[in-house]
Design a protein around this motif. Sequence first.
Motif, mmCIF file in Angstrom:
data_model
loop_
_atom_site.group_PDB
_atom_site.id
_atom_site.type_symbol
_atom_site.label_atom_id
_atom_site.label_comp_id
_atom_site.label_asym_id
_atom_site.label_seq_id
_atom_site.Cartn_x
_atom_site.Cartn_y
_atom_site.Cartn_z
ATOM 1 N N PRO A 27 -36.163 -76.604 42.607
ATOM 2 C CA PRO A 27 -36.217 -77.741 42.047
ATOM 3 C C PRO A 27 -37.357 -78.622 42.546
ATOM 4 C CG PRO A 27 -34.177 -76.930 42.559
ATOM 5 C CD PRO A 27 -34.930 -76.134 43.193
ATOM 6 N N ARG A 28 -37.953 -79.547 41.908
ATOM 7 C CA ARG A 28 -38.852 -80.864 42.163
ATOM 8 C C ARG A 28 -40.307 -80.014 42.081
ATOM 9 N NH1 ARG A 28 -35.816 -82.533 47.226
ATOM 10 N NH2 ARG A 28 -33.881 -83.621 46.212
ATOM 11 N N MET A 29 -40.502 -78.957 41.692
ATOM 12 C CA MET A 29 -41.762 -78.297 41.108
ATOM 13 C C MET A 29 -42.410 -79.359 40.176
ATOM 14 S SD MET A 29 -41.342 -74.204 40.668
ATOM 15 C CE MET A 29 -42.926 -73.955 40.434
ATOM 16 N N HIS A 30 -43.428 -79.404 40.315
ATOM 17 C CA HIS A 30 -44.189 -80.127 38.985
ATOM 18 C C HIS A 30 -43.896 -79.477 37.946
ATOM 19 C CE1 HIS A 30 -47.207 -82.334 37.184
ATOM 20 N NE2 HIS A 30 -47.683 -83.055 38.249
ATOM 21 N N VAL A 32 -44.862 -86.733 43.369
ATOM 22 C CA VAL A 32 -44.257 -87.518 42.826
ATOM 23 C C VAL A 32 -43.386 -88.339 43.638
ATOM 24 C CG1 VAL A 32 -44.751 -87.131 40.531
ATOM 25 C CG2 VAL A 32 -42.723 -86.134 41.649
ATOM 26 N N LYS A 33 -43.511 -89.658 43.609
ATOM 27 C CA LYS A 33 -42.566 -90.336 44.524
ATOM 28 C C LYS A 33 -41.168 -90.315 44.410
ATOM 29 C CE LYS A 33 -45.698 -94.306 45.825
ATOM 30 N NZ LYS A 33 -46.152 -95.536 45.270
ATOM 31 N N ALA A 34 -40.788 -89.799 42.876
ATOM 32 C CA ALA A 34 -39.209 -89.336 42.766
ATOM 33 C C ALA A 34 -38.870 -88.388 43.684
ATOM 34 C CB ALA A 34 -39.123 -89.155 41.342
ATOM 35 N N ASN A 35 -39.800 -87.174 44.157
ATOM 36 C CA ASN A 35 -39.373 -86.296 44.911
ATOM 37 C C ASN A 35 -38.529 -86.984 46.288
ATOM 38 O OD1 ASN A 35 -39.854 -84.385 43.040
ATOM 39 N ND2 ASN A 35 -41.618 -83.713 44.052
ATOM 40 N N VAL A 36 -39.191 -87.755 46.758
ATOM 41 C CA VAL A 36 -38.409 -88.400 48.034
ATOM 42 C C VAL A 36 -37.802 -89.989 47.808
ATOM 43 C CG1 VAL A 36 -40.306 -87.170 49.413
ATOM 44 C CG2 VAL A 36 -40.899 -89.588 48.663
ATOM 45 N N GLU A 37 -37.540 -90.120 46.712
ATOM 46 C CA GLU A 37 -36.910 -91.575 46.547
ATOM 47 C C GLU A 37 -35.504 -91.649 47.331
ATOM 48 O OE1 GLU A 37 -36.799 -92.319 42.641
ATOM 49 O OE2 GLU A 37 -35.338 -90.953 42.083
ATOM 50 N N HIS A 38 -34.860 -90.494 47.356
ATOM 51 C CA HIS A 38 -33.679 -90.585 47.972
ATOM 52 C C HIS A 38 -33.607 -91.112 49.624
ATOM 53 C CE1 HIS A 38 -34.914 -86.707 47.782
ATOM 54 N NE2 HIS A 38 -34.311 -86.393 48.796
ATOM 55 N N ASN A 90 -34.956 -93.419 59.513
ATOM 56 C CA ASN A 90 -35.918 -92.604 59.919
ATOM 57 C C ASN A 90 -37.340 -92.015 59.136
ATOM 58 O OD1 ASN A 90 -33.616 -92.359 61.539
ATOM 59 N ND2 ASN A 90 -33.487 -90.076 61.970
ATOM 60 N N PHE A 91 -37.285 -92.522 58.164
ATOM 61 C CA PHE A 91 -38.245 -92.349 57.010
ATOM 62 C C PHE A 91 -39.492 -93.237 56.785
ATOM 63 C CE2 PHE A 91 -39.740 -91.750 52.684
ATOM 64 C CZ PHE A 91 -40.174 -90.674 52.528
ATOM 65 N N GLU A 92 -40.861 -92.820 56.838
ATOM 66 C CA GLU A 92 -41.803 -93.575 56.547
ATOM 67 C C GLU A 92 -42.682 -92.857 55.565
ATOM 68 O OE1 GLU A 92 -45.324 -96.199 58.720
ATOM 69 O OE2 GLU A 92 -44.154 -94.980 59.864
ATOM 70 N N LEU A 93 -42.989 -93.472 54.307
ATOM 71 C CA LEU A 93 -43.959 -92.951 53.462
ATOM 72 C C LEU A 93 -45.396 -93.730 53.548
ATOM 73 C CD1 LEU A 93 -44.378 -91.055 50.969
ATOM 74 C CD2 LEU A 93 -43.498 -92.843 49.485
ATOM 75 N N ILE A 94 -46.494 -92.780 53.800
ATOM 76 C CA ILE A 94 -47.978 -93.464 53.667
ATOM 77 C C ILE A 94 -48.613 -92.877 52.538
ATOM 78 C CG2 ILE A 94 -50.076 -93.872 55.009
ATOM 79 C CD1 ILE A 94 -48.554 -93.374 57.617
ATOM 80 N N HIS A 95 -48.980 -93.849 51.839
ATOM 81 C CA HIS A 95 -49.841 -93.363 50.628
ATOM 82 C C HIS A 95 -51.361 -93.408 50.978
ATOM 83 C CE1 HIS A 95 -50.627 -94.117 45.960
ATOM 84 N NE2 HIS A 95 -51.413 -93.213 46.638
ATOM 85 N N GLN A 96 -51.654 -92.150 51.418
ATOM 86 C CA GLN A 96 -53.180 -91.903 51.772
ATOM 87 C C GLN A 96 -53.589 -90.574 51.644
ATOM 88 O OE1 GLN A 96 -54.073 -93.117 56.073
ATOM 89 N NE2 GLN A 96 -55.534 -91.706 56.106
#
Length: 295
Positions: A156-159, A17-23, A29-35
């Motif tokens: 923490p952050r387990m589904h 889930v995106k909430a896990n990396v929203e911070h 230094n961070f890039e998110l690719i939805h693939q």
Amino acid sequence: MKAGHDITVVDNFFTGVKANVEHWIGHANFELIHQDIVNPLFVEVDEIYHLASPASPPHYMFNPVKTIKTNTIGTINMLGLAKRVGAKVLIASTSEVYGDPEVHPQPETYWGHVNPIGPRACYDEGKRVSETLSYAYAKHEKVSVRVARIFNTHGPRMHMNDGRVVSNFILQALRNEPITVYGSGKQTRSFQFVSDLVDGLIALMESNYTQPVNLGNPTEHTINEFAKIIKDLVGGESQIISKSAVEDDPQRRKPDITRAMTYLNWKPKVGLKEGLKMTINYFKEELRKSQNKTQ
């Protein structure tokens, strides 16, 4: 990230889930690719942590063909990327490659006892093939590979609804529902906290060791003991009840971590109850948020 690395995260959000990396979103230094990595990926990197694959039985059984594709075609794509750009690649394998083991505890030299046509085979055999692919690329294409066999992990952050033992028991206890133990409850598991696993993965990537390495906590508990520990930590009124056994459920699971201690100078630091308290607190907060949303 804290060590100054540029990180590209690739996720199809099947179980993430995106909430896990929203911070981290917006960090330089961070890039998110939805693939989905079943489709080829073209990026410039020098290290690849190939962690993709549903890992809890309900998730990997939901679409067995998809699970196999992620661990075969997806692994080929990651190894091919590593070959093209000269990157080191770490393959997240699993204790499930040992199946329902006839050797205890399980050393990396054990070849396993796996049902190739059972309900768990899509994951067990998928990961076994991903290891085979890794060493084929290492031998014939000179790709630098690391293979981590990951044992049960929580934190923490387990589904919330991933159907694993930890999340099931904690949610049931927090909701005052019966805590369901499948089978006799005498089957064993060994649980490590997520921060220990992360430390182990980084240590393996940074090492020169190329054979498979078990990463897990060798402290073994029966499922019945584990249910009682969680019930005591959460409190509440839940009763522990038994249900019929699940097909091909491994009866004993405990890593031999001699290799990790010898070659990576790694062993788990977080005790079971200490880690469970952090996981329970996370679940409490997530339940509170979801209740607020529905009100």
